[in-house]
Design a protein around this motif. Structure first.
Motif, PDB file in Angstrom:
ATOM      1  N   ARG A 199     -77.952 -26.824  45.140  1.00  0.00           N
ATOM      2  CA  ARG A 199     -77.676 -25.560  45.839  1.00  0.00           C
ATOM      3  C   ARG A 199     -77.909 -24.367  44.919  1.00  0.00           C
ATOM      4  NH1 ARG A 199     -76.970 -25.627  51.498  1.00  0.00           N
ATOM      5  NH2 ARG A 199     -76.248 -27.721  52.035  1.00  0.00           N
ATOM      6  N   VAL A 200     -77.436 -24.451  43.697  1.00  0.00           N
ATOM      7  CA  VAL A 200     -77.595 -23.358  42.748  1.00  0.00           C
ATOM      8  C   VAL A 200     -79.074 -23.151  42.435  1.00  0.00           C
ATOM      9  CG1 VAL A 200     -77.165 -22.648  40.362  1.00  0.00           C
ATOM     10  CG2 VAL A 200     -75.301 -23.582  41.745  1.00  0.00           C
ATOM     11  N   GLU A 201     -79.788 -24.226  42.182  1.00  0.00           N
ATOM     12  CA  GLU A 201     -81.215 -24.120  41.863  1.00  0.00           C
ATOM     13  C   GLU A 201     -81.996 -23.511  43.026  1.00  0.00           C
ATOM     14  OE1 GLU A 201     -84.992 -26.933  40.479  1.00  0.00           O
ATOM     15  OE2 GLU A 201     -82.963 -27.769  40.570  1.00  0.00           O
ATOM     16  N   ALA A 202     -81.689 -23.955  44.252  1.00  0.00           N
ATOM     17  CA  ALA A 202     -82.398 -23.431  45.427  1.00  0.00           C
ATOM     18  C   ALA A 202     -82.118 -21.951  45.616  1.00  0.00           C
ATOM     19  CB  ALA A 202     -81.984 -24.212  46.673  1.00  0.00           C
ATOM     20  N   ALA A 203     -80.861 -21.522  45.419  1.00  0.00           N
ATOM     21  CA  ALA A 203     -80.504 -20.107  45.581  1.00  0.00           C
ATOM     22  C   ALA A 203     -81.214 -19.253  44.537  1.00  0.00           C
ATOM     23  CB  ALA A 203     -78.989 -19.930  45.492  1.00  0.00           C
ATOM     24  N   MET A 204     -81.318 -19.759  43.311  1.00  0.00           N
ATOM     25  CA  MET A 204     -82.006 -19.000  42.271  1.00  0.00           C
ATOM     26  C   MET A 204     -83.504 -18.909  42.543  1.00  0.00           C
ATOM     27  SD  MET A 204     -80.146 -19.659  38.592  1.00  0.00           S
ATOM     28  CE  MET A 204     -80.341 -21.439  38.554  1.00  0.00           C
ATOM     29  N   GLN A 205     -84.082 -19.980  43.068  1.00  0.00           N
ATOM     30  CA  GLN A 205     -85.506 -19.946  43.394  1.00  0.00           C
ATOM     31  C   GLN A 205     -85.784 -18.946  44.515  1.00  0.00           C
ATOM     32  OE1 GLN A 205     -86.510 -24.025  44.262  1.00  0.00           O
ATOM     33  NE2 GLN A 205     -86.914 -24.534  42.115  1.00  0.00           N
ATOM     34  N   LEU A 206     -84.939 -18.943  45.538  1.00  0.00           N
ATOM     35  CA  LEU A 206     -85.130 -18.026  46.656  1.00  0.00           C
ATOM     36  C   LEU A 206     -85.096 -16.572  46.209  1.00  0.00           C
ATOM     37  CD1 LEU A 206     -82.970 -19.681  49.477  1.00  0.00           C
ATOM     38  CD2 LEU A 206     -85.456 -19.389  49.495  1.00  0.00           C
ATOM     39  N   THR A 207     -84.244 -16.271  45.235  1.00  0.00           N
ATOM     40  CA  THR A 207     -84.046 -14.887  44.803  1.00  0.00           C
ATOM     41  C   THR A 207     -84.705 -14.596  43.450  1.00  0.00           C
ATOM     42  OG1 THR A 207     -81.894 -15.569  43.914  1.00  0.00           O
ATOM     43  CG2 THR A 207     -81.909 -14.565  46.095  1.00  0.00           C
ATOM     44  N   GLN A 208     -85.472 -15.574  42.959  1.00  0.00           N
ATOM     45  CA  GLN A 208     -86.272 -15.422  41.730  1.00  0.00           C
ATOM     46  C   GLN A 208     -85.418 -14.982  40.544  1.00  0.00           C
ATOM     47  OE1 GLN A 208     -89.431 -12.858  43.304  1.00  0.00           O
ATOM     48  NE2 GLN A 208     -90.737 -14.664  43.499  1.00  0.00           N
ATOM     49  N   LEU A 209     -84.372 -15.786  40.294  1.00  0.00           N
ATOM     50  CA  LEU A 209     -83.450 -15.495  39.195  1.00  0.00           C
ATOM     51  C   LEU A 209     -83.605 -16.464  38.023  1.00  0.00           C
ATOM     52  CD1 LEU A 209     -80.200 -14.779  41.248  1.00  0.00           C
ATOM     53  CD2 LEU A 209     -81.399 -13.132  39.799  1.00  0.00           C
ATOM     54  N   GLU A 210     -84.561 -17.368  38.084  1.00  0.00           N
ATOM     55  CA  GLU A 210     -84.675 -18.385  37.032  1.00  0.00           C
ATOM     56  C   GLU A 210     -84.821 -17.760  35.644  1.00  0.00           C
ATOM     57  OE1 GLU A 210     -87.180 -20.219  40.484  1.00  0.00           O
ATOM     58  OE2 GLU A 210     -86.621 -18.220  39.758  1.00  0.00           O
ATOM     59  N   GLY A 211     -85.523 -16.648  35.553  1.00  0.00           N
ATOM     60  CA  GLY A 211     -85.783 -16.033  34.254  1.00  0.00           C
ATOM     61  C   GLY A 211     -84.562 -15.425  33.590  1.00  0.00           C
ATOM     62  N   VAL A 212     -83.475 -15.214  34.354  1.00  0.00           N
ATOM     63  CA  VAL A 212     -82.264 -14.601  33.776  1.00  0.00           C
ATOM     64  C   VAL A 212     -81.046 -15.503  33.964  1.00  0.00           C
ATOM     65  CG1 VAL A 212     -83.119 -12.245  34.095  1.00  0.00           C
ATOM     66  CG2 VAL A 212     -81.769 -13.306  35.916  1.00  0.00           C
ATOM     67  N   GLN A 213     -81.266 -16.768  34.285  1.00  0.00           N
ATOM     68  CA  GLN A 213     -80.159 -17.634  34.685  1.00  0.00           C
ATOM     69  C   GLN A 213     -79.090 -17.831  33.610  1.00  0.00           C
ATOM     70  OE1 GLN A 213     -81.238 -21.905  35.167  1.00  0.00           O
ATOM     71  NE2 GLN A 213     -83.283 -21.265  34.601  1.00  0.00           N
ATOM     72  N   LEU A 214     -79.444 -17.690  32.327  1.00  0.00           N
ATOM     73  CA  LEU A 214     -78.474 -17.889  31.250  1.00  0.00           C
ATOM     74  C   LEU A 214     -77.907 -16.588  30.705  1.00  0.00           C
ATOM     75  CD1 LEU A 214     -80.203 -20.802  29.299  1.00  0.00           C
ATOM     76  CD2 LEU A 214     -78.466 -20.923  31.096  1.00  0.00           C
ATOM     77  N   GLN A 215     -78.305 -15.450  31.298  1.00  0.00           N
ATOM     78  CA  GLN A 215     -77.789 -14.156  30.842  1.00  0.00           C
ATOM     79  C   GLN A 215     -76.446 -13.838  31.494  1.00  0.00           C
ATOM     80  OE1 GLN A 215     -82.088 -11.889  30.764  1.00  0.00           O
ATOM     81  NE2 GLN A 215     -80.224 -10.634  30.766  1.00  0.00           N
ATOM     82  N   PRO A 216     -75.522 -13.220  30.749  1.00  0.00           N
ATOM     83  CA  PRO A 216     -74.301 -12.699  31.382  1.00  0.00           C
ATOM     84  C   PRO A 216     -74.675 -11.643  32.433  1.00  0.00           C
ATOM     85  CG  PRO A 216     -74.071 -12.753  29.003  1.00  0.00           C
ATOM     86  CD  PRO A 216     -75.514 -13.016  29.288  1.00  0.00           C
ATOM     87  N   ILE A 217     -73.992 -11.656  33.535  1.00  0.00           N
ATOM     88  CA  ILE A 217     -74.328 -10.747  34.632  1.00  0.00           C
ATOM     89  C   ILE A 217     -74.202  -9.293  34.198  1.00  0.00           C
ATOM     90  CG2 ILE A 217     -73.615  -9.989  36.942  1.00  0.00           C
ATOM     91  CD1 ILE A 217     -72.866 -12.925  37.510  1.00  0.00           C
TER      92      ILE A 217
END
Length: 242
Positions: free
Chosen positions: A115-133
Motif C-alpha cells: 500500500r505504501v509503495e503504491a501510494a508513493m508511486q501514484l504521487t511520485q514520492l519515491e525520490g524523497v521517501q527517506l527525507q523528513p517531511i
C-alpha cells in the motif's frame, strides 16, 4: 443505487455566523465535481463536515450510504480526505508517515508495504521517501498528503485544493492522476483554479455565502461569448460591489 456522496440540507453555524446554509448535492461514481467559491464561501467547512471533522448544526451527509455522524468509522473507511494544509508529522520520513497511516488503516506486513509503495508511486514520492517531511517543499508536502488519502484505495475522495503549492508540471501530473482514477470513484475537489475545473471536472458547483448558487457541467455554466471566469465572478460577486 444511492450516490457515493450524499449531502442533504447541510448547515453549520458558529454562533451567529452561518458558514454553510442548507447545502444539498450528491456525487455519483465516475463524477469529478469541482467545488468552487471565493475565500470564506463555505467550501472547506462543507468538506470537513463530510469528512466527519466538523459536526453539522443541521442536515445530513453520507458516504457510501453511511451517515458521517451516526456511523463515522464506517463512513471514513470509504473516504480518502486531503484537508486544507494537509497536516502531517514533520519529523517523520515520508515512508515512516505513510507506514503509520497504513497501520491506522489496519494494514500489516507485506500488505502495508504494498500500500505504501503504491501510494508513493501514484504521487511520485519515491525520490524523497527517506527525507523528513519537514525538509520537503510545499509541493512535496502536498503530495504526501495526497498519498495518505489514496493509500487504502477508497471509493470516495474529498480533496481540498489538491494542487495547492505544486509547480506546473506537478499540477499536470496530479490532474492526470485524478482523470485516471475518476471512472472508479466519486471525487469532490475544492479549488479556486478555474483552469483545473475545465481540465478535470465533469461537474461544477459554485458556492458563496454558504449557499449553492449553481450546479452544472463546466460547459453548462458558460453562456455564449462568456468565459467560466466571467460567470464565476458574476455569481459570487456581492450584489452591492459592482
Amino acid at each position: 443505487m444511492p450516490a457515493l456522496i450524499e449531502i442533504e440540507r447541510l448547515t453549520k453555524r458558529f454562533g451567529d455566523f452561518t458558514a454553510v446554509d442548507d447545502v444539498s448535492f450528491s456525487v455519483d461514481r465516475g463524477e469529478v465535481v469541482g467545488f468552487l467559491g471565493p475565500n470564506g464561501a463555505g467550501k472547506s467547512t462543507t468538506m470537513k463536515m463530510l469528512a466527519g471533522f466538523v459536526t453539522p448544526t443541521a442536515g445530513t451527509a453520507r458516504i457510501c450510504g453511511k451517515d458521517v455522524v451516526d456511523s463515522p468509522v464506517a463512513a471514513k473507511r470509504s473516504l480518502g480526505y486531503l484537508p486544507e494544509g494537509a497536516p502531517t508529522y514533520p519529523e517523520m520520513t515520508v515512508t515512516g508517515f505513510l507506514r503509520f497511516v497504513a497501520s491506522i488503516r489496519g494494514y500489516r506486513g507485506g500488505e502495508a508495504d504494498e500500500r505504501v509503495e503504491a501510494a508513493m508511486q501514484l504521487t511520485q514520492l519515491e525520490g524523497v521517501q527517506l527525507q523528513p517531511i519537514e525538509t520537503l517543499s510545499k509541493g512535496f508536502k502536498r503530495r504526501v498528503g495526497l498519498a495518505q488519502s489514496l493509500l487504502h484505495d477508497p471509493p470516495v475522495l474529498v480533496l481540498d485544493e489538491p494542487t495547492d503549492g505544486l509547480d506546473p508540471n506537478q499540477k499536470h501530473e496530479v490532474r492526470q492522476l485524478i482523470r485516471r482514477m475518476a471512472p472508479q470513484k466519486a471525487i469532490l475537489i475544492s479549488t479556486h483554479i478555474l483552469e483545473e475545473v475545465e481540465a478535470v471536472c465533469s461537474r461544477a458547483i459554485v458556492i458563496a455565502g454558504g449557499k449553492v448558487l449553481a450546479d452544472s457541467t463546466p460547459a453548462g455554466l458558460v453562456a455564449p461569448g462568456r468565459s467560466l471566469e466571467q460567470v464565476f465572478r458574476d455569481l459570487t460577486m456581492p450584489k452591492d460591489a459592482a
